[in-house]
Write an enzyme that holds these catalytic residues in place. Structure first.
Site, short mmCIF file in Angstrom:
data_model
loop_
_atom_site.label_atom_id
_atom_site.label_comp_id
_atom_site.label_asym_id
_atom_site.label_seq_id
_atom_site.Cartn_x
_atom_site.Cartn_y
_atom_site.Cartn_z
N TYR A 1 0.86 -1.19 0.00
CA TYR A 1 0.00 0.00 0.00
C TYR A 1 0.89 1.23 0.00
O TYR A 1 1.88 1.31 0.73
CB TYR A 1 -0.90 0.02 1.24
CG TYR A 1 -1.62 1.35 1.43
CD1 TYR A 1 -2.87 1.57 0.88
CD2 TYR A 1 -1.02 2.39 2.13
CE1 TYR A 1 -3.51 2.78 1.01
CE2 TYR A 1 -1.65 3.62 2.28
CZ TYR A 1 -2.89 3.81 1.72
OH TYR A 1 -3.51 5.02 1.85
N GLU B 1 -3.71 7.46 -3.86
CA GLU B 1 -3.65 6.19 -3.14
C GLU B 1 -3.49 5.03 -4.12
O GLU B 1 -4.27 4.93 -5.07
CB GLU B 1 -4.91 6.01 -2.31
CG GLU B 1 -4.89 4.80 -1.39
CD GLU B 1 -6.13 4.73 -0.51
OE1 GLU B 1 -6.00 4.84 0.72
OE2 GLU B 1 -7.25 4.58 -1.06
#
Length: 403
Positions: free
Chosen positions: A126, A214
């Site tokens: 991530y 993101e």
């Protein structure tokens, strides 16, 4: 402003960030061309991705648009090596309703599909970039826990989230990129590929005036390439004039119709689920107003900031927006007369109520310059106003008239 995944990847590709090959389609008739283009590039495994402005698509459920009780497909993101399966998934997704944990039970209609290259990979990571307002610096967050909700990771295992803050005076430095790579446990070719990846990703964030970037998941392929498997980008609305190519990505179908209408009049409006309409000047005062309505036992139906110039036009447009919500049973106007005098606001409210024909109870609290004159004007207007002298009294009165 939010954009879709395929638009975010188009943007990232311009900055040299590695992404999958893929094609967005809005009609099933476009599917064969997308598949042919991917196969021509030597791609023989595919992912069909629903494009909506919400997370959790992979774990969502597709329901029939005509009969919402009918479950059509489990998951709004599907991997396959079979072209016939690609067509089956596309037929079941396009035009139907995708419900995820972020859409609520009403879901969102899938109007665009992203047909992409399916990748084999050995690890999901991530990476997210946003502004940390507490220190007035951009922060890059990274975690080995890719592919799951970062909020869950932050709550249950916060030690697994790495954070690097960027000094705006010197920008993102190579040693910080290496710090992230070491923290993620990367080695060899994957380590070397991550450094330029994260540097280019941060450059894309800054150059586009993004407010959020993101990548979840960021994957390490079997041959140690670093690829953005998914991408989410939000942008600062106030900077869109500098990026007409990004502003053109705006998808009005994904936005609330009342919020779109409010933006035409430079009103800051967000629809909520309550029954008390709020008209306030200033975001901080609007938040406090919503809080005290809840403390008084009511539920705010919206956030509406009319800004510093609460005149007849802005108040009238505010009334129209609020009254378009059938759940609103009463309206609370809470204006602080600083930039604009309260007596001028009061006259604007009186004129607006006459013009718009407001048929539900209205409670008004005005504080600041000429507040007592304004209260007297409202009481003598002959209109059905409840006038309050404090915010507590205003909240109690508006909840009382709803009953």
């Amino acid at each position: 402003m939010k954009i879709h995944e395929f638009q975010a990847k188009e943007t990232l590709k311009k900055y040299g960030v590695p992404v999958q090959d893929g094609y967005a389609i809005k009609e099933l008739s476009e599917l064969d061309k997308a598949l042919s283009s991917l196969k021509a590039a030597g791609i023989n495994q595919f992912v069909v991705k629903s494009q909506i402005h919400a997370g959790g698509r992979g774990k969502g459920k597709i329901y029939n648009a005509d009969n919402r009780a009918e479950l059509v497909l489990e998951g709004g993101v599907k991997f396959t090596k079979d072209e016939n399966k690609v067509r089956e998934y596309a037929e079941k997704m396009l035009g139907n309703i995708l419900v995820t944990h972020q859409t609520g039970p009403e879901g969102k209609k899938v109007k665009t599909l992203y047909i992409t290259e399916g990748l084999d990979y050995k690890k999901e990571l991530y990476v997210g970039i946003l502004l940390d307002r507490a220190v007035s610096k951009n922060v890059i967050m990274a975690s080995t826990e890719g592919g799951v909700e970062i909020e869950k990771v932050a709550e249950e295992t916060p030690e697994k989230i790495l954070k690097v803050w960027i000094d705006p005076a010197i920008g993102f430095q190579p040693f910080q990129a290496r710090q992230l790579a070491f923290g993620l446990g990367l080695k060899g070719t994957a380590f070397k590929n991550f450094i330029p990846f994260i540097m280019k990703l941060y450059n894309a964030y800054e150059e586009t005036d993004a407010s959020l970037l993101e990548i979840n998941p960021l994957v390490i392929t079997n041959d140690d390439r670093i690829i953005a498997l998914d991408a989410k980008m939000n942008f600062d609305d106030n900077a869109l004039y500098r990026h007409p190519e990004i502003a053109a990505y705006r998808d009005l179908d994904e936005e609330d119709p009342l919020e779109i209408e409010a933006s035409k009049y430079n009103l800051n409006y967000i629809k909520l689920d309550g029954n008390v309409g709020c008209m306030v000047n200033g975001a901080g005062l609007a938040m406090a107003t919503m809080d005290i309505i809840k403390l008084a036992g009511g539920e705010p139906a919206n956030f509406l900031d009319v800004g510093g110039g609460a005149n007849k036009e802005t108040v009238a447009n505010g009334f129209k927006i609020i009254l378009s919500d059938p759940n609103v049973k009463a309206i609370l106007i809470n204006i602080f007369g600083g930039i604009v005098r309260c007596d001028r606001v009061a006259q604007g409210v009186i004129d607006a109520v006459k013009e718009v024909n407001v048929t539900i109870p209205v409670v008004v609290r005005l504080e600041g310059t000429n507040a007592y004159i304004a209260q007297d004007m409202l009481k003598k207007s002959g209109l059905n106003f409840e006038v309050a002298s404090s915010l507590k009294e205003a909240a109690e009165k508006v909840t009382a008239v709803i009953g």
